[in-house]
Scaffold this motif. Structure first.
Motif, PDB file in Angstrom:
ATOM      1  N   THR A 141      -2.966  11.085   6.494  1.00 48.03           N
ATOM      2  CA  THR A 141      -1.951  10.077   6.173  1.00 48.03           C
ATOM      3  C   THR A 141      -0.710  10.726   5.571  1.00 48.03           C
ATOM      4  O   THR A 141      -0.816  11.587   4.686  1.00 48.03           O
ATOM      5  N   ASP A 142       0.444  10.303   6.022  1.00 47.10           N
ATOM      6  CA  ASP A 142       1.715  10.766   5.447  1.00 47.10           C
ATOM      7  C   ASP A 142       1.744  10.392   3.966  1.00 47.10           C
ATOM      8  O   ASP A 142       1.586   9.218   3.615  1.00 47.10           O
ATOM      9  N   PRO A 143       1.939  11.376   3.073  1.00 44.03           N
ATOM     10  CA  PRO A 143       1.930  11.069   1.634  1.00 44.03           C
ATOM     11  C   PRO A 143       2.929  10.000   1.221  1.00 44.03           C
ATOM     12  O   PRO A 143       2.705   9.300   0.221  1.00 44.03           O
ATOM     13  N   ALA A 144       4.030   9.852   1.968  1.00 43.31           N
ATOM     14  CA  ALA A 144       5.052   8.878   1.591  1.00 43.31           C
ATOM     15  C   ALA A 144       4.760   7.474   2.104  1.00 43.31           C
ATOM     16  O   ALA A 144       5.461   6.519   1.745  1.00 43.31           O
ATOM     17  N   SER A 145       3.737   7.310   2.943  1.00 46.26           N
ATOM     18  CA  SER A 145       3.434   6.012   3.532  1.00 46.26           C
ATOM     19  C   SER A 145       3.000   4.997   2.485  1.00 46.26           C
ATOM     20  O   SER A 145       2.406   5.361   1.469  1.00 46.26           O
ATOM     21  N   PRO A 146       3.255   3.717   2.727  1.00 47.89           N
ATOM     22  CA  PRO A 146       2.787   2.690   1.787  1.00 47.89           C
ATOM     23  C   PRO A 146       1.259   2.653   1.743  1.00 47.89           C
ATOM     24  O   PRO A 146       0.598   2.818   2.775  1.00 47.89           O
ATOM     25  N   ALA A 147       0.728   2.459   0.557  1.00 51.65           N
ATOM     26  CA  ALA A 147      -0.724   2.450   0.374  1.00 51.65           C
ATOM     27  C   ALA A 147      -1.133   1.193  -0.367  1.00 51.65           C
ATOM     28  O   ALA A 147      -0.344   0.611  -1.127  1.00 51.65           O
ATOM     29  N   LEU A 148      -2.376   0.779  -0.141  1.00 52.66           N
ATOM     30  CA  LEU A 148      -2.885  -0.432  -0.793  1.00 52.66           C
ATOM     31  C   LEU A 148      -4.309  -0.190  -1.242  1.00 52.66           C
ATOM     32  O   LEU A 148      -5.120   0.363  -0.498  1.00 52.66           O
ATOM     33  N   ILE A 149      -4.592  -0.577  -2.475  1.00 53.09           N
ATOM     34  CA  ILE A 149      -5.921  -0.437  -3.065  1.00 53.09           C
ATOM     35  C   ILE A 149      -6.553  -1.824  -3.179  1.00 53.09           C
ATOM     36  O   ILE A 149      -5.959  -2.735  -3.772  1.00 53.09           O
ATOM     37  N   ILE A 150      -7.740  -1.982  -2.629  1.00 52.15           N
ATOM     38  CA  ILE A 150      -8.503  -3.219  -2.803  1.00 52.15           C
ATOM     39  C   ILE A 150      -9.454  -2.999  -3.970  1.00 52.15           C
ATOM     40  O   ILE A 150     -10.423  -2.247  -3.869  1.00 52.15           O
ATOM     41  N   GLY A 151      -9.154  -3.609  -5.088  1.00 49.90           N
ATOM     42  CA  GLY A 151      -9.976  -3.440  -6.286  1.00 49.90           C
ATOM     43  C   GLY A 151      -9.157  -2.915  -7.443  1.00 49.90           C
ATOM     44  O   GLY A 151      -8.667  -1.789  -7.396  1.00 49.90           O
ATOM     45  N   GLY A 152      -8.993  -3.724  -8.469  1.00 47.79           N
ATOM     46  CA  GLY A 152      -8.155  -3.362  -9.603  1.00 47.79           C
ATOM     47  C   GLY A 152      -8.921  -2.933 -10.831  1.00 47.79           C
ATOM     48  O   GLY A 152      -8.472  -3.172 -11.956  1.00 47.79           O
ATOM     49  N   LEU A 161      -2.291   5.279  -9.142  1.00 47.38           N
ATOM     50  CA  LEU A 161      -1.364   6.167  -9.851  1.00 47.38           C
ATOM     51  C   LEU A 161      -1.332   7.548  -9.206  1.00 47.38           C
ATOM     52  O   LEU A 161      -0.268   8.188  -9.128  1.00 47.38           O
ATOM     53  N   ALA A 162      -2.475   8.011  -8.719  1.00 45.67           N
ATOM     54  CA  ALA A 162      -2.520   9.311  -8.057  1.00 45.67           C
ATOM     55  C   ALA A 162      -1.737   9.282  -6.748  1.00 45.67           C
ATOM     56  O   ALA A 162      -1.014  10.237  -6.425  1.00 45.67           O
ATOM     57  N   LEU A 163      -1.866   8.207  -5.984  1.00 50.56           N
ATOM     58  CA  LEU A 163      -1.116   8.088  -4.737  1.00 50.56           C
ATOM     59  C   LEU A 163       0.389   8.029  -4.989  1.00 50.56           C
ATOM     60  O   LEU A 163       1.184   8.604  -4.242  1.00 50.56           O
ATOM     61  N   HIS A 164       0.771   7.335  -6.057  1.00 51.43           N
ATOM     62  CA  HIS A 164       2.198   7.307  -6.428  1.00 51.43           C
ATOM     63  C   HIS A 164       2.684   8.717  -6.758  1.00 51.43           C
ATOM     64  O   HIS A 164       3.759   9.142  -6.306  1.00 51.43           O
ATOM     65  N   HIS A 165       1.903   9.443  -7.547  1.00 57.48           N
ATOM     66  CA  HIS A 165       2.290  10.808  -7.920  1.00 57.48           C
ATOM     67  C   HIS A 165       2.327  11.702  -6.680  1.00 57.48           C
ATOM     68  O   HIS A 165       3.149  12.632  -6.611  1.00 57.48           O
ATOM     69  N   ARG A 166       1.473  11.431  -5.715  1.00 58.01           N
ATOM     70  CA  ARG A 166       1.430  12.198  -4.463  1.00 58.01           C
ATOM     71  C   ARG A 166       2.681  11.987  -3.624  1.00 58.01           C
ATOM     72  O   ARG A 166       3.032  12.831  -2.803  1.00 58.01           O
ATOM     73  N   GLY A 167       3.358  10.832  -3.836  1.00 61.17           N
ATOM     74  CA  GLY A 167       4.597  10.590  -3.103  1.00 61.17           C
ATOM     75  C   GLY A 167       4.678   9.290  -2.355  1.00 61.17           C
ATOM     76  O   GLY A 167       5.676   9.035  -1.660  1.00 61.17           O
ATOM     77  N   ALA A 168       3.654   8.429  -2.467  1.00 66.46           N
ATOM     78  CA  ALA A 168       3.703   7.148  -1.763  1.00 66.46           C
ATOM     79  C   ALA A 168       4.882   6.316  -2.254  1.00 66.46           C
ATOM     80  O   ALA A 168       5.080   6.151  -3.458  1.00 66.46           O
ATOM     81  N   ARG A 169       5.676   5.809  -1.325  1.00 64.57           N
ATOM     82  CA  ARG A 169       6.867   5.038  -1.697  1.00 64.57           C
ATOM     83  C   ARG A 169       6.502   3.661  -2.245  1.00 64.57           C
ATOM     84  O   ARG A 169       7.236   3.096  -3.047  1.00 64.57           O
ATOM     85  N   GLN A 170       5.394   3.136  -1.789  1.00 62.23           N
ATOM     86  CA  GLN A 170       4.985   1.801  -2.223  1.00 62.23           C
ATOM     87  C   GLN A 170       3.467   1.776  -2.359  1.00 62.23           C
ATOM     88  O   GLN A 170       2.747   2.122  -1.428  1.00 62.23           O
ATOM     89  N   VAL A 171       2.985   1.394  -3.532  1.00 63.53           N
ATOM     90  CA  VAL A 171       1.548   1.277  -3.767  1.00 63.53           C
ATOM     91  C   VAL A 171       1.266  -0.118  -4.322  1.00 63.53           C
ATOM     92  O   VAL A 171       1.928  -0.569  -5.262  1.00 63.53           O
ATOM     93  N   THR A 172       0.284  -0.789  -3.723  1.00 64.86           N
ATOM     94  CA  THR A 172      -0.102  -2.134  -4.151  1.00 64.86           C
ATOM     95  C   THR A 172      -1.581  -2.142  -4.524  1.00 64.86           C
ATOM     96  O   THR A 172      -2.399  -1.503  -3.848  1.00 64.86           O
ATOM     97  N   VAL A 173      -1.909  -2.829  -5.599  1.00 59.95           N
ATOM     98  CA  VAL A 173      -3.304  -3.007  -6.006  1.00 59.95           C
ATOM     99  C   VAL A 173      -3.652  -4.486  -5.929  1.00 59.95           C
ATOM    100  O   VAL A 173      -2.960  -5.319  -6.529  1.00 59.95           O
TER     101      VAL A 173
END
Length: 372
Positions: A141-152, A161-173
């Motif tokens: 997966t491209d590190p900058a791609s939007p990511a989504l976590i199911i489960g808060g 937070l790790a995906l954000h630090h990796r470079g994801a432009r948008q992260v949703t939980v």
């Protein structure tokens, strides 16, 4: 079990408890036929996964090569997927393989995070567990791609937070309940919420998922949230095959006695996430598996000799160290909440010590370095 100098011992799964218990079995039972069985050829240490996702560790540094581990401890290793255990006949069924007999066995196959009840999850999402599958998807997966976590929960927040630090432009939980990380106390939860806010991670509570697609997750209220990497981290789930022949609790985890023996079957033990300590229920956390390991080893040895077994009474509370993406961590212990870079260094030392106990040395990636 009667005394036997040459018992057949199967370590079913390369979980924390089995790996740590394996270290002392050969010295205590020189004539035993000891075999470690796991579906993967490497065991990934879950405590360092957020650090790897964030870029602080190389993939090889958070894994134990099981063939090498077995060789160093003079035991056998068999790569195979376990699909059943019959404690009445002392037989273990393997997928695409033979049925193996045992005199003593220890079940430590962990849990999984798959969500087959969500339409599209199997095709378009990846469960955090098994960890090897998640790691493979992460590399693709491209590190900058939007990511989504199911489960808060705590694990979901850490990976976000790790995906954000990796470079994801948008992260949703997405969290089905009213708050994130409900296992934490109010103060620790506030600190975690601040970290998520600073990272601009979107939190959606009371989230009800209608479907997972290749590029988005659809909620039941019609909202469509873009995601190129959708990860399931909504709690631990039991392997379905265990309930077919073993006593399980309401969630499908194997019921064990204070000696870690499966209820009704004294020659079969269970530990780690797959086990339910009925006398002292605890959350599914690696710290409990680590603490079970010496008792598991002692009781396998005692069982082979027909000696009395030890009782395991787990601690009531434990230190929670939560990675916050960068080299900073949050700690909660006995009502005390702290946050800082020094806590990340403490977590790093604890994790390195655990890997060293398995004969593997983890190397941190220098700040600003890259992970292959």
């Amino acid at each position: 079990m009667t005394a036997d100098d040459n018992p057949r011992i199967l370590l079913l799964g390369a979980g924390h408890a089995n790996l740590l218990a394996a270290r002392g079995l050969r010295a205590a039972l020189p004539g035993a036929a000891i075999t470690l069985i796991d579906a993967a050829d490497q065991a990934t240490y879950s405590g360092m996964v957020p650090g790897h996702v964030a870029g602080h560790y190389h993939a090889a540094d958070i894994r134990v090569d099981l063939q090498d581990f077995a060789a160093r401890h003079a035991i056998a290793f068999l790569r195979a997927r376990i699909v059943g255990v019959d404690p009445a006949t002392r037989q273990v069924a393997l997928q695409d393989g033979p049925t193996l007999p045992y005199d003593l066995a220890a079940l430590d196959v962990g849990s999984h995070s798959a969500m087959p009840d969500i339409p599209g999850f199997a095709s378009h999402a990846i469960p955090i567990k098994p960890l090897d599958g998640f790691a493979a998807r992460l590399r693709q997966t491209d590190p900058a791609s939007p990511a989504l976590i199911i489960g808060g929960g705590v694990a979901g927040a850490e990976i976000a937070l790790a995906l954000h630090h990796r470079g994801a432009r948008q992260v949703t939980v997405l969290e089905a309940g009213p708050v994130i990380a409900p296992a934490l106390g109010p103060r620790a939860r506030r600190h975690l919420s601040v970290a998520l806010d600073r990272a601009a991670i979107r939190i959606v509570t009371h989230a009800q998922i209608a479907a997972v697609e290749g590029s988005a997750v659809i909620l039941r209220d019609g909202r469509r949230i873009a995601s190129a990497l959708t990860v399931g981290i909504a709690g631990a789930r039991a392997h379905a095959w265990m309930a077919l022949t073993l006593p399980v609790d309401g969630a499908g985890f194997v019921r064990v006695t204070p000696t870690l023996q499966v209820e009704g079957w004294p020659t079969l033990f269970a530990a780690g996430d797959c086990a339910a300590m009925m006398h002292a229920p605890r959350p599914k956390a690696g710290v409990f598996a680590v603490r079970q390991a010496p008792v598991l080893a002692a009781n396998l040895i005692a069982s082979s000799a027909g000696r009395p077994l030890r009782r395991h009474d787990p601690q009531e509370d434990y230190l929670k160290l939560i990675s916050l993406g960068g080299r900073c961590a949050l700690a909660e212990w006995r009502g005390l909440t702290l946050r800082g870079m020094w806590l990340w260094r403490l977590k790093d030392r604890i994790d390195r010590r655990f890997m060293a106990s398995l004969g593997h040395g983890a190397r941190s990636v220098p700040p600003g370095g890259t992970v292959p």
